[in-house]
Design a protein around this motif. Structure first.
Motif, mmCIF file in Angstrom:
data_model
loop_
_atom_site.group_PDB
_atom_site.id
_atom_site.type_symbol
_atom_site.label_atom_id
_atom_site.label_comp_id
_atom_site.label_asym_id
_atom_site.label_seq_id
_atom_site.Cartn_x
_atom_site.Cartn_y
_atom_site.Cartn_z
ATOM 1 N N ASN A 198 0.817 -1.213 0.000
ATOM 2 C CA ASN A 198 0.000 0.000 0.000
ATOM 3 C C ASN A 198 0.849 1.261 0.000
ATOM 4 O OD1 ASN A 198 -2.386 -1.457 -0.037
ATOM 5 N ND2 ASN A 198 -2.593 -1.484 2.181
ATOM 6 N N LYS A 199 1.929 1.262 0.772
ATOM 7 C CA LYS A 199 2.803 2.438 0.804
ATOM 8 C C LYS A 199 3.489 2.648 -0.540
ATOM 9 C CE LYS A 199 3.659 2.695 5.769
ATOM 10 N NZ LYS A 199 4.652 2.642 6.858
ATOM 11 N N ALA A 200 3.908 1.548 -1.162
ATOM 12 C CA ALA A 200 4.501 1.650 -2.497
ATOM 13 C C ALA A 200 3.479 2.184 -3.494
ATOM 14 C CB ALA A 200 5.025 0.280 -2.946
ATOM 15 N N GLY A 201 2.216 1.731 -3.363
ATOM 16 C CA GLY A 201 1.152 2.216 -4.238
ATOM 17 C C GLY A 201 0.903 3.700 -4.070
ATOM 18 N N PHE A 207 3.809 10.156 -7.309
ATOM 19 C CA PHE A 207 4.881 10.434 -8.271
ATOM 20 C C PHE A 207 4.271 10.767 -9.637
ATOM 21 C CE2 PHE A 207 7.714 9.022 -11.677
ATOM 22 C CZ PHE A 207 8.841 9.785 -11.397
ATOM 23 N N LEU A 208 3.310 9.958 -10.073
ATOM 24 C CA LEU A 208 2.648 10.212 -11.358
ATOM 25 C C LEU A 208 1.862 11.526 -11.330
ATOM 26 C CD1 LEU A 208 1.422 6.611 -12.245
ATOM 27 C CD2 LEU A 208 3.336 7.856 -13.253
ATOM 28 N N SER A 209 1.297 11.877 -10.151
ATOM 29 C CA SER A 209 0.615 13.168 -10.023
ATOM 30 C C SER A 209 1.594 14.308 -10.195
ATOM 31 C CB SER A 209 -0.068 13.285 -8.649
ATOM 32 O OG SER A 209 -1.102 12.352 -8.525
ATOM 33 N N GLY A 210 2.780 14.155 -9.623
ATOM 34 C CA GLY A 210 3.812 15.179 -9.754
ATOM 35 C C GLY A 210 4.277 15.353 -11.183
ATOM 36 N N VAL A 211 4.416 14.240 -11.893
ATOM 37 C CA VAL A 211 4.827 14.297 -13.297
ATOM 38 C C VAL A 211 3.759 14.994 -14.148
ATOM 39 C CG1 VAL A 211 5.305 12.890 -15.346
ATOM 40 C CG2 VAL A 211 6.303 12.259 -13.152
ATOM 41 N N LEU A 253 5.099 12.420 9.180
ATOM 42 C CA LEU A 253 6.342 11.909 8.593
ATOM 43 C C LEU A 253 6.040 10.921 7.476
ATOM 44 C CD1 LEU A 253 9.454 11.824 8.713
ATOM 45 C CD2 LEU A 253 9.241 9.930 10.354
ATOM 46 N N ASP A 254 5.081 10.025 7.702
ATOM 47 C CA ASP A 254 4.684 9.057 6.670
ATOM 48 C C ASP A 254 4.115 9.766 5.439
ATOM 49 O OD1 ASP A 254 5.507 6.702 7.716
ATOM 50 O OD2 ASP A 254 3.546 6.035 8.425
ATOM 51 N N LEU A 257 4.033 10.493 0.313
ATOM 52 C CA LEU A 257 3.124 11.295 -0.498
ATOM 53 C C LEU A 257 3.815 12.536 -1.056
ATOM 54 C CD1 LEU A 257 -0.564 11.981 0.509
ATOM 55 C CD2 LEU A 257 0.826 13.768 -0.477
ATOM 56 N N VAL A 258 4.370 13.378 -0.158
ATOM 57 C CA VAL A 258 4.974 14.633 -0.613
ATOM 58 C C VAL A 258 6.272 14.392 -1.374
ATOM 59 C CG1 VAL A 258 5.933 16.857 0.109
ATOM 60 C CG2 VAL A 258 3.903 15.956 1.243
ATOM 61 N N LEU A 259 7.142 13.533 -0.855
ATOM 62 C CA LEU A 259 8.423 13.271 -1.527
ATOM 63 C C LEU A 259 8.227 12.739 -2.942
ATOM 64 C CD1 LEU A 259 11.506 13.223 -1.477
ATOM 65 C CD2 LEU A 259 11.394 10.953 -0.385
ATOM 66 N N PRO A 260 7.370 11.718 -3.148
ATOM 67 C CA PRO A 260 7.123 11.275 -4.538
ATOM 68 C C PRO A 260 6.545 12.377 -5.426
ATOM 69 C CG PRO A 260 6.346 9.626 -2.992
ATOM 70 C CD PRO A 260 6.699 10.826 -2.184
ATOM 71 N N LEU A 261 5.677 13.233 -4.844
ATOM 72 C CA LEU A 261 5.101 14.343 -5.604
ATOM 73 C C LEU A 261 6.207 15.298 -6.058
ATOM 74 C CD1 LEU A 261 2.262 15.562 -6.404
ATOM 75 C CD2 LEU A 261 2.510 17.010 -4.395
ATOM 76 N N VAL A 262 7.122 15.621 -5.148
ATOM 77 C CA VAL A 262 8.247 16.512 -5.479
ATOM 78 C C VAL A 262 9.155 15.864 -6.519
ATOM 79 C CG1 VAL A 262 10.337 17.601 -4.559
ATOM 80 C CG2 VAL A 262 8.200 17.716 -3.266
ATOM 81 N N LEU A 263 9.449 14.575 -6.339
ATOM 82 C CA LEU A 263 10.295 13.867 -7.303
ATOM 83 C C LEU A 263 9.641 13.836 -8.683
ATOM 84 C CD1 LEU A 263 11.574 10.850 -5.154
ATOM 85 C CD2 LEU A 263 12.868 12.882 -5.853
#
Length: 322
Positions: free
Chosen positions: A38-41, A47-51, A166-167, A172-178
């Motif tokens: 679930n966390k990977a999902g 990440f795709l939202s950020g892209v 932190l989670d 959520l935020v880190l993948p969005l930024v990436l």
């Protein structure tokens, strides 16, 4: 107006049915390992939202600040306060877990894709809708867990707020930024593969819904609930939607917004996100076995808001002068 077949809505029904029939794989400790999957999902979704997120579109709507104030105040203050009032009035008829589910729904950010799509269909201010829906998602990372922490604390429970934030930042935020940082290389790919990204995004949400219900079923949370809990969730979602819709429309009129801005305000202010809501619930409530019941109001509110706002969009699109 015509309603097209929506595989995602039917997918939610199938995911819940599979959880009832085969709960083992998606329950805690099952071979799907939901605590990791679930966390990977969640990371993949954001990440795709950020892209896919174009800040140029946000910039175009950024100057209409009175609209932004109304939308964000409605989403993160008025909506939760309406929820508190309604839940106080109906407390004797609603189970504690469904109570948490309704308040979680009220504390969520607005949608992005459907708010923008409905605003465009109704000939409203699309740049304003893009800006507000996206801003709402970013604010929700902090404000939603704060509201949930307050609510659970008043009920005698609580969440580890530091761990939750932190989670959310990590998954959520880190993948969005990436995803945003990867836009120079992946933006064109994302533009060409919108359908693929949509399928991955929605498919991952369905997987999280499946595992959430698996755990609730495996731990016996649904024992004795019956169809009454679904009926209460439907009625409660309808009342909540129309109360907030009336409030946000009244505020937009009193603020003197033009028709296009009012349309964007109504759609952004009355909607709640299932795309961010399901992943956020998974991170906020973690191993809580009641998660399936907690998600129920959101899963019912999602199709209701699409149908009702679709009818409104069709009606407003036919207004004179557009």
């Amino acid at each position: 107006m015509k309603f097209k077949f929506d595989w995602f809505l039917w997918g939610m029904v199938v995911a819940v049915a599979l959880a009832w029939l085969i709960p083992g794989p998606g329950a805690h400790g099952g071979w799907l390992h939901p605590e990791l999957l679930n966390k990977a999902g969640v990371a993949v979704i954001f990440f795709l939202s950020g892209v896919s997120l174009s800040f140029a579109a946000m910039k175009a709507g950024a100057l209409r600040w009175p609209v932004h104030v109304v939308v964000q105040t409605t989403t993160f203050l008025i909506f939760p306060l309406v929820g508190v009032a309604l839940l106080w009035l109906t407390d004797r008829w609603i189970s504690p877990e469904l109570n948490v589910g309704f308040f979680f729904l009220c504390a969520l950010p607005s949608t992005v894709s459907s708010s923008v799509a409905m605003t465009a269909a109704a000939r409203g201010n699309v740049p304003v809708a893009v800006f507000n829906a996206t801003l709402s998602s970013l604010i929700g990372v902090i404000v939603t867990p704060l509201w949930i922490s307050w609510r659970l604390h008043t009920e005698g429970g609580g969440v580890d707020l530091g761990k939750v934030i932190l989670d959310l930042m990590l998954w959520l935020v880190l993948p969005l930024v990436l995803g945003q940082l990867a836009r120079p290389w992946l933006a064109e790919w994302a533009k060409r593969n919108k359908k693929f990204i949509h399928v991955v995004d929605r498919g991952t949400i369905l997987l999280i819904i499946y595992t959430s219900f698996c755990d609730s079923i495996a731990r016996g949370v649904w024992s004795g609930q019956g169809l009454s809990v679904v009926a209460i969730a439907v009625v409660g979602s309808l009342i909540l939607f129309f109360v907030v819709l009336w409030i946000v429309e009244a505020i937009a009129k009193m603020a003197g917004f033009n028709v296009e801005d009012r349309i964007a305000t109504v759609f952004c202010g009355s909607k709640k996100t299932i795309a961010s809501g399901v992943p956020m619930a998974q991170l906020i409530f973690a191993a809580d076995p009641r998660l399936g019941v907690i998600l129920l109001p959101l899963m019912i509110y999602h199709p209701l808001q699409l149908v009702i706002c679709g009818v409104l969009a069709g009606r407003w699109a036919k207004r004179p002068g557009v």
